[in-house]
Design a protein around this motif. Sequence first.
Motif, PDB file in Angstrom:
ATOM      1  N   MET A  54       4.241  23.917  10.192  1.00  7.63           N
ATOM      2  CA  MET A  54       5.604  24.479  10.085  1.00  7.63           C
ATOM      3  C   MET A  54       5.883  25.339  11.315  1.00  7.63           C
ATOM      4  SD  MET A  54       5.573  25.573   6.084  1.00  7.63           S
ATOM      5  CE  MET A  54       4.241  24.859   5.141  1.00  7.63           C
TER       6      MET A  54
ATOM      7  N   HIS B 224       6.726  32.178   4.985  1.00  9.55           N
ATOM      8  CA  HIS B 224       7.887  31.508   5.602  1.00  9.55           C
ATOM      9  C   HIS B 224       8.749  32.557   6.292  1.00  9.55           C
ATOM     10  CE1 HIS B 224       7.978  27.905   2.544  1.00  9.55           C
ATOM     11  NE2 HIS B 224       7.085  27.716   3.499  1.00  9.55           N
TER      12      HIS B 224
ATOM     13  N   ASN C 224       7.060  28.884  -4.906  1.00  9.44           N
ATOM     14  CA  ASN C 224       6.369  30.160  -4.763  1.00  9.44           C
ATOM     15  C   ASN C 224       7.445  31.230  -4.580  1.00  9.44           C
ATOM     16  OD1 ASN C 224       5.074  32.410  -3.776  1.00  9.44           O
ATOM     17  ND2 ASN C 224       3.930  31.379  -2.170  1.00  9.44           N
TER      18      ASN C 224
ATOM     19  N   ASP D  72       8.715  22.306   2.025  1.00 10.94           N
ATOM     20  CA  ASP D  72       7.292  22.668   1.964  1.00 10.94           C
ATOM     21  C   ASP D  72       6.748  22.363   0.566  1.00 10.94           C
ATOM     22  OD1 ASP D  72       4.818  23.791   1.917  1.00 10.94           O
ATOM     23  OD2 ASP D  72       5.474  25.838   2.359  1.00 10.94           O
TER      24      ASP D  72
ATOM     25  N   SER E 109      -4.944  22.558   0.632  1.00 12.41           N
ATOM     26  CA  SER E 109      -5.499  23.917   0.553  1.00 12.41           C
ATOM     27  C   SER E 109      -5.797  24.324  -0.887  1.00 12.41           C
ATOM     28  CB  SER E 109      -4.528  24.917   1.167  1.00 12.41           C
ATOM     29  OG  SER E 109      -4.484  24.715   2.553  1.00 12.41           O
TER      30      SER E 109
ATOM     31  N   PHE F 235       2.001  30.931  -9.244  1.00 17.99           N
ATOM     32  CA  PHE F 235       2.507  32.288  -9.464  1.00 17.99           C
ATOM     33  C   PHE F 235       3.324  32.430 -10.736  1.00 17.99           C
ATOM     34  CE2 PHE F 235       2.115  31.443  -4.945  1.00 17.99           C
ATOM     35  CZ  PHE F 235       1.232  32.448  -4.585  1.00 17.99           C
TER      36      PHE F 235
HETATM   37  N1  PLP Z   1       3.380  26.892   1.531  1.00 17.96           N
HETATM   38  C1  PLP Z   1       3.438  27.600   0.399  1.00 17.96           C
HETATM   39  C2  PLP Z   1       4.676  27.576  -0.415  1.00 17.96           C
HETATM   40  C3  PLP Z   1       2.329  28.352  -0.016  1.00 17.96           C
HETATM   41  O1  PLP Z   1       2.407  29.071  -1.135  1.00 17.96           O
HETATM   42  C4  PLP Z   1       1.173  28.365   0.792  1.00 17.96           C
HETATM   43  C5  PLP Z   1       0.004  29.179   0.425  1.00 17.96           C
HETATM   44  O2  PLP Z   1       0.061  30.038  -0.405  1.00 17.96           O
HETATM   45  C6  PLP Z   1       1.172  27.614   1.966  1.00 17.96           C
HETATM   46  C7  PLP Z   1       2.287  26.879   2.304  1.00 17.96           C
HETATM   47  C8  PLP Z   1      -0.010  27.593   2.873  1.00 17.96           C
HETATM   48  O3  PLP Z   1      -0.420  26.295   3.053  1.00 17.96           O
HETATM   49  P1  PLP Z   1      -1.587  25.915   4.046  1.00 17.96           P
HETATM   50  O4  PLP Z   1      -2.833  26.485   3.516  1.00 17.96           O
HETATM   51  O5  PLP Z   1      -1.563  24.434   4.054  1.00 17.96           O
HETATM   52  O6  PLP Z   1      -1.223  26.498   5.396  1.00 17.96           O
END
Ligand code: PLP
Length: 423
Positions: free
Chosen positions: A104, A141, A187, A216, A254, A347
């Motif tokens: 990103m 973000h 999230n 995302d 992840s 969450f």
């Molecule tokens: N996007 C969101 C919405 C997340 O909650 C998280 C981790 O908490 C990530 C991306 C991180 O992703 P990555 O570990 O692939 O960088």
Amino acid sequence: MSFENQTRDQIQTLLAEQRAHLEDLKGRGLSLDLTRGKPSAEQLDLSMALLDLPGEDYRAADGTDTRNYGGLLGLKELREIFAPILRAPVEQVVAGDNASLAMMHDNLVFALLHGTVDSPRPWGEEETVKFICPVPGYDRHFALTEAYGIEMIPVDLHDDGPDVAAVRELVKDPQVKGMWLVPTHGNPTGVVVSEAVAADLAALETAAPDFRIFWDNAYAVHHLDQEETKSADILGLCAASGHPDRPICFASTSKITFAGSGVCFLASSPANVAWYLKHLGKRTIGPDKVNQLRHARFLRDTEGVHQLMARHREILAPKFAQVISILADRLGGHGVAQWTEPRGGYFVSLDVVDGTASRVIELTRDAGVAMTPAGAAFPHGNDPRNRNIRIAPSYPTRADLEIAIDVLATCVLIAAAEQSLAS
Ligand code: PLP
């Protein structure tokens, strides 16, 4: 929202009781951490077989020696596993290294430095660049957009996704170049963007010709119930609306395999994928294909991903149920809080009495329970109503979680009572 139908005396009594209860809890010398949505060790243990892979057989299906340089697009056998999850043709899926957040970041920076395939000029040469940020949202973000001087415009999230009417107004401004969206089990709210809202976003007429949706899908397969919610087909919807280059989709393992040593994915239009690879090729000669191969062998196929996620669910669902049950027990009926009951993701989002979230976090910290700072889910950490708190139930044990949520609920009541008595 606050202690409706209760007299001042009743609130005073409740405050005294809750303060006494908190002192009791403090007496246990707590040191608990509910700050980040990390998988627990028990979850990471599900993927231990990865550490013995790929073994001696380091060649990919097409004969590629994964130990060597190259292969910017990523291994095909791994992209094939995730293409259905991203709802993209395999040719339009890139597999990368261990962090979708880095992808990103790169997309944003490439757009700022070079412009996108349909930009009149690099975004960085615009007087101002703005991004729409559905709130509450993912703090990283917002930290990322803030770091590059992009102006953030919060938009409310409804039960089926962002407030489309508000978005429609905002995109009339040519400086609005994009928006963040976590489409599935967001999230921190757990909101799932409906196919109808996704279709509206796909069809929007935007003043910026190069408007992007950063889709995302970090929690695409992270379901907490048997009914496995499917993500909207944003690539198909945008292509059908004549805006094929609008969405850039991201995902990663992840929270499927190892949070620090997984693999990540990008899916977008053929033009965007070519643009991304052109700039990525200056940054790296290729991804960690050994890690990609061991993931492909470990996960086997798309069904293998879903099976592994069902095992995560067995660990996670009871923790979420426990949080929700304690919140209901302790806070239900007082009119001082509302919380989400997510069907997936990582969450629970808790809204307390307006103006009290930071006090709640201060009280929990003094009691030995670290929570994400109040306002973290808003641009610049600024929750205008100072009411939102993000709970991350995955990492602590169930025993620790029980105490931590007890502390949290107690602090919510104390802060609400303090405020009510002060007014
Ligand atoms: N996007 C969101 C919405 C997340 O909650 C998280 C981790 O908490 C990530 C991306 C991180 O992703 P990555 O570990 O692939 O960088």
